[in-house]
Scaffold this motif. Sequence first.
Motif, PDB file in Angstrom:
ATOM      1  N   GLY A 171       0.678  -1.255  -0.071  1.00 23.62           N
ATOM      2  CA  GLY A 171      -0.051   0.085   0.021  1.00 23.62           C
ATOM      3  C   GLY A 171       0.884   1.339   0.037  1.00 23.62           C
ATOM      4  O   GLY A 171       2.052   1.128   0.164  1.00 23.62           O
ATOM      5  N   ASP A 172       0.162   2.334  -0.121  1.00 26.93           N
ATOM      6  CA  ASP A 172       1.131   3.800  -0.119  1.00 26.93           C
ATOM      7  C   ASP A 172       0.887   4.390   1.302  1.00 26.93           C
ATOM      8  O   ASP A 172       2.075   4.708   1.660  1.00 26.93           O
ATOM      9  CB  ASP A 172       0.140   4.789  -1.051  1.00 26.93           C
ATOM     10  CG  ASP A 172       0.476   4.535  -2.427  1.00 26.93           C
ATOM     11  OD1 ASP A 172       1.197   3.583  -2.839  1.00 26.93           O
ATOM     12  OD2 ASP A 172      -0.009   5.443  -3.152  1.00 26.93           O
ATOM     13  N   GLN A 173      -0.103   4.092   2.033  1.00 28.15           N
ATOM     14  CA  GLN A 173      -0.162   4.783   3.405  1.00 28.15           C
ATOM     15  C   GLN A 173      -1.244   3.952   4.007  1.00 28.15           C
ATOM     16  O   GLN A 173      -2.445   3.597   3.600  1.00 28.15           O
ATOM     17  CB  GLN A 173      -0.232   6.229   3.242  1.00 28.15           C
ATOM     18  CG  GLN A 173      -1.507   6.880   2.499  1.00 28.15           C
ATOM     19  CD  GLN A 173      -1.243   8.119   2.598  1.00 28.15           C
ATOM     20  OE1 GLN A 173      -0.578   8.542   1.903  1.00 28.15           O
ATOM     21  NE2 GLN A 173      -2.308   8.973   3.127  1.00 28.15           N
ATOM     22  N   THR A 174      -1.142   3.806   5.555  1.00 31.42           N
ATOM     23  CA  THR A 174      -2.290   3.062   6.276  1.00 31.42           C
ATOM     24  C   THR A 174      -2.252   3.363   7.450  1.00 31.42           C
ATOM     25  O   THR A 174      -1.174   3.542   8.213  1.00 31.42           O
ATOM     26  CB  THR A 174      -1.918   1.392   6.049  1.00 31.42           C
ATOM     27  OG1 THR A 174      -1.486   1.097   4.851  1.00 31.42           O
ATOM     28  CG2 THR A 174      -2.924   0.462   6.670  1.00 31.42           C
ATOM     29  N   TYR A 196       0.359   3.841  12.052  1.00 32.35           N
ATOM     30  CA  TYR A 196       0.467   4.622  11.074  1.00 32.35           C
ATOM     31  C   TYR A 196       1.799   4.152  10.083  1.00 32.35           C
ATOM     32  O   TYR A 196       2.766   4.156  10.750  1.00 32.35           O
ATOM     33  CB  TYR A 196       0.464   6.026  11.236  1.00 32.35           C
ATOM     34  CG  TYR A 196      -0.761   6.488  11.981  1.00 32.35           C
ATOM     35  CD1 TYR A 196      -1.612   7.283  11.526  1.00 32.35           C
ATOM     36  CD2 TYR A 196      -0.538   6.501  13.525  1.00 32.35           C
ATOM     37  CE1 TYR A 196      -2.785   7.809  12.546  1.00 32.35           C
ATOM     38  CE2 TYR A 196      -1.646   6.807  14.232  1.00 32.35           C
ATOM     39  CZ  TYR A 196      -2.473   7.518  13.674  1.00 32.35           C
ATOM     40  OH  TYR A 196      -3.638   7.854  14.619  1.00 32.35           O
ATOM     41  N   ILE A 197       1.736   3.876   8.795  1.00 30.67           N
ATOM     42  CA  ILE A 197       2.751   3.557   7.946  1.00 30.67           C
ATOM     43  C   ILE A 197       2.667   4.378   6.770  1.00 30.67           C
ATOM     44  O   ILE A 197       1.633   4.384   6.037  1.00 30.67           O
ATOM     45  CB  ILE A 197       2.747   2.203   7.620  1.00 30.67           C
ATOM     46  CG1 ILE A 197       2.892   1.160   9.076  1.00 30.67           C
ATOM     47  CG2 ILE A 197       4.189   1.889   6.654  1.00 30.67           C
ATOM     48  CD1 ILE A 197       3.126   0.038   8.567  1.00 30.67           C
ATOM     49  N   TYR A 198       3.700   5.193   6.438  1.00 29.69           N
ATOM     50  CA  TYR A 198       3.689   5.740   5.022  1.00 29.69           C
ATOM     51  C   TYR A 198       4.895   5.309   4.334  1.00 29.69           C
ATOM     52  O   TYR A 198       6.099   5.339   4.804  1.00 29.69           O
ATOM     53  CB  TYR A 198       3.955   7.270   5.306  1.00 29.69           C
ATOM     54  CG  TYR A 198       3.862   8.383   4.494  1.00 29.69           C
ATOM     55  CD1 TYR A 198       2.595   8.851   4.014  1.00 29.69           C
ATOM     56  CD2 TYR A 198       4.997   8.611   3.631  1.00 29.69           C
ATOM     57  CE1 TYR A 198       2.509   9.772   3.047  1.00 29.69           C
ATOM     58  CE2 TYR A 198       4.833   9.635   2.588  1.00 29.69           C
ATOM     59  CZ  TYR A 198       3.702  10.205   2.097  1.00 29.69           C
ATOM     60  OH  TYR A 198       3.578  11.116   1.148  1.00 29.69           O
ATOM     61  N   VAL A 394      -7.214  -2.106  -1.698  1.00 29.81           N
ATOM     62  CA  VAL A 394      -5.996  -2.023  -2.409  1.00 29.81           C
ATOM     63  C   VAL A 394      -5.524  -3.304  -2.396  1.00 29.81           C
ATOM     64  O   VAL A 394      -4.852  -4.142  -1.449  1.00 29.81           O
ATOM     65  CB  VAL A 394      -5.223  -1.166  -1.324  1.00 29.81           C
ATOM     66  CG1 VAL A 394      -3.630  -0.936  -1.572  1.00 29.81           C
ATOM     67  CG2 VAL A 394      -5.838   0.284  -0.888  1.00 29.81           C
ATOM     68  N   PRO A 395      -5.300  -3.740  -3.729  1.00 28.11           N
ATOM     69  CA  PRO A 395      -4.953  -5.190  -4.003  1.00 28.11           C
ATOM     70  C   PRO A 395      -3.348  -5.471  -3.426  1.00 28.11           C
ATOM     71  O   PRO A 395      -2.601  -4.927  -4.114  1.00 28.11           O
ATOM     72  CB  PRO A 395      -5.020  -5.331  -5.385  1.00 28.11           C
ATOM     73  CG  PRO A 395      -5.023  -3.971  -5.859  1.00 28.11           C
ATOM     74  CD  PRO A 395      -5.691  -3.160  -4.873  1.00 28.11           C
ATOM     75  N   MET A 396      -3.178  -6.171  -2.393  1.00 28.84           N
ATOM     76  CA  MET A 396      -2.082  -6.572  -1.869  1.00 28.84           C
ATOM     77  C   MET A 396      -2.055  -7.548  -1.109  1.00 28.84           C
ATOM     78  O   MET A 396      -3.219  -8.086  -0.545  1.00 28.84           O
ATOM     79  CB  MET A 396      -1.483  -5.431  -1.159  1.00 28.84           C
ATOM     80  CG  MET A 396      -2.433  -4.860  -0.021  1.00 28.84           C
ATOM     81  SD  MET A 396      -1.672  -3.661   0.945  1.00 28.84           S
ATOM     82  CE  MET A 396      -2.497  -3.300   2.371  1.00 28.84           C
ATOM     83  N   PRO A 429      -5.107  10.749   5.833  1.00 31.03           N
ATOM     84  CA  PRO A 429      -3.975  11.618   5.458  1.00 31.03           C
ATOM     85  C   PRO A 429      -2.906  11.614   6.366  1.00 31.03           C
ATOM     86  O   PRO A 429      -3.284  11.605   7.445  1.00 31.03           O
ATOM     87  CB  PRO A 429      -4.922  12.725   5.407  1.00 31.03           C
ATOM     88  CG  PRO A 429      -6.109  12.362   6.339  1.00 31.03           C
ATOM     89  CD  PRO A 429      -6.518  11.102   6.123  1.00 31.03           C
ATOM     90  N   MET A 430      -1.797  11.615   5.731  1.00 27.56           N
ATOM     91  CA  MET A 430      -0.329  11.750   6.479  1.00 27.56           C
ATOM     92  C   MET A 430       0.425  12.162   5.533  1.00 27.56           C
ATOM     93  O   MET A 430       0.395  11.847   4.470  1.00 27.56           O
ATOM     94  CB  MET A 430      -0.135  10.379   7.243  1.00 27.56           C
ATOM     95  CG  MET A 430      -0.020   9.196   6.576  1.00 27.56           C
ATOM     96  SD  MET A 430       0.126   7.558   7.261  1.00 27.56           S
ATOM     97  CE  MET A 430      -1.541   7.167   7.396  1.00 27.56           C
ATOM     98  N   SER A 431       1.809  12.615   6.094  1.00 31.46           N
ATOM     99  CA  SER A 431       2.874  12.877   5.192  1.00 31.46           C
ATOM    100  C   SER A 431       3.991  12.615   6.147  1.00 31.46           C
ATOM    101  O   SER A 431       4.140  12.455   7.336  1.00 31.46           O
ATOM    102  CB  SER A 431       2.739  14.493   5.028  1.00 31.46           C
ATOM    103  OG  SER A 431       2.996  15.294   6.199  1.00 31.46           O
ATOM    104  N   PRO A 432       5.148  12.779   5.517  1.00 32.41           N
ATOM    105  CA  PRO A 432       6.402  12.530   6.400  1.00 32.41           C
ATOM    106  C   PRO A 432       6.621  13.407   7.530  1.00 32.41           C
ATOM    107  O   PRO A 432       7.304  13.115   8.482  1.00 32.41           O
ATOM    108  CB  PRO A 432       7.623  12.827   5.164  1.00 32.41           C
ATOM    109  CG  PRO A 432       6.887  12.496   3.944  1.00 32.41           C
ATOM    110  CD  PRO A 432       5.602  12.958   4.092  1.00 32.41           C
TER     111      PRO A 432
END
Length: 445
Positions: A171-174, A196-198, A394-396, A429-432
Amino acid sequence: MYRMFGIVLLAVAAGQAQAKVDAVQAARLGADLTPLGAERAGNAAGTIPEWTGGVTPPAHYQPGMHHPDPYAGDQPLFRITAEDVERNRNLLAVGLVDLLERNPDYYVRVFPTRRSASAPQRIYDATRENAEKAELIENGNGISGAVAGIPFPIPQNGMEVIWNHILHYKGDQTRFINNQAVVINGRANLIKRDRYIYYIYNREGMTPEAMDNTLLYYRYHVTAPAKLSGTSLVVQDPLDQVLTTRRAWRYSPNDRRVRRLPSLAYDSIQPDTSGLATADVVDSYNGAPDRYDWTLVGKREMLVPYNSYAVHQQGIPYDQIVLPKTVNPELLRYELHRVWEVEAKLRTGFSHPYHTRRFYVDEDSWQIVAVDLYDAKDELVGLQESHPINYYDVPMFQATLETLYHLKTGNYFVDGLDNNEPMYDFDYPMSPQDFTPQALRRAGN
């Protein structure tokens, strides 16, 4: 019984050579190989089917649901117990044989094989590009020429296989809320965490230059039990962890301070696991590969955890999953799959409770599904298992539940219990900027 099919080993060079393959080999991806590099065809015995694109979500599925089991109608083909484990020994992880022999009430339910693993088309496209460009650098401690997809879909050595696992799409972010359980002397203690993972490497539109040697950012906040509530952690994870070490900070509500952890890698102990889990066992293996020599043994057919939707379902009480000696076997599913077998041996001059590790990596997804763990005396001491599902919105393909059994003591560790929590949010929504010590301090105030 599957025992008649035996073990299939394919001879593969084990040296740490260059990874790039030529255009002819790369053209096999999407042809006789799947887009991620697995053999598309089934096996000769017909017990492993052809890969046809992965799972189709049930018609009633809606995002936000605990993923309904698409194979709920399947019936077990047979059960393996301590009494008849010998007939299937060559298809099982050594640690799983040991677990069965130590626990007469435990069993393995074997179901028809369903090749459910899938990923987004952009990951397939990136994998095709990576095949002709990706290389190991810095003695295998990093990679170049790859982004987003599997870096080495046609692997030449063990280190490439491990990198495929580390970098497979998650995924992109979770944002996700789940529980971990430490089970000592038959008693389970649960810790609930808001996590949270980005991701950087797999991110849509990412380039090798823009990654800036960053793999992912991770943060969690403990919400239960009360004595640990408010404890938080932030991790900044580089791609090449020898070039740039992993950085981690922990916030303690007792003194309201953020402290840099001296280490959260290799054999350092994960916080709040009572010594049962080292840092590098998260997701079966993570971090720099530099302390081990990696040998690609080959590919073989094995009975491994797969399509673990039953243990993922909403509303199951955690004490019905986490039993005194093992996870409840009635909720687990094993299938026959082809896996890459990789052996890692600790290099001279380094220490780790796991001197030798034998990894079994699913060919369809590159997810590690089982690990045999040995100490410095070459005695079997542990078994890791990942119980995976293919997510829908989110196919993974990744673990919904991870277990680590300490075979000699009977204690074990479980991570991923989410049955009574909201389902994962893949668009939170999240960012570095949310993964810095300053952000950790703000969240604690």
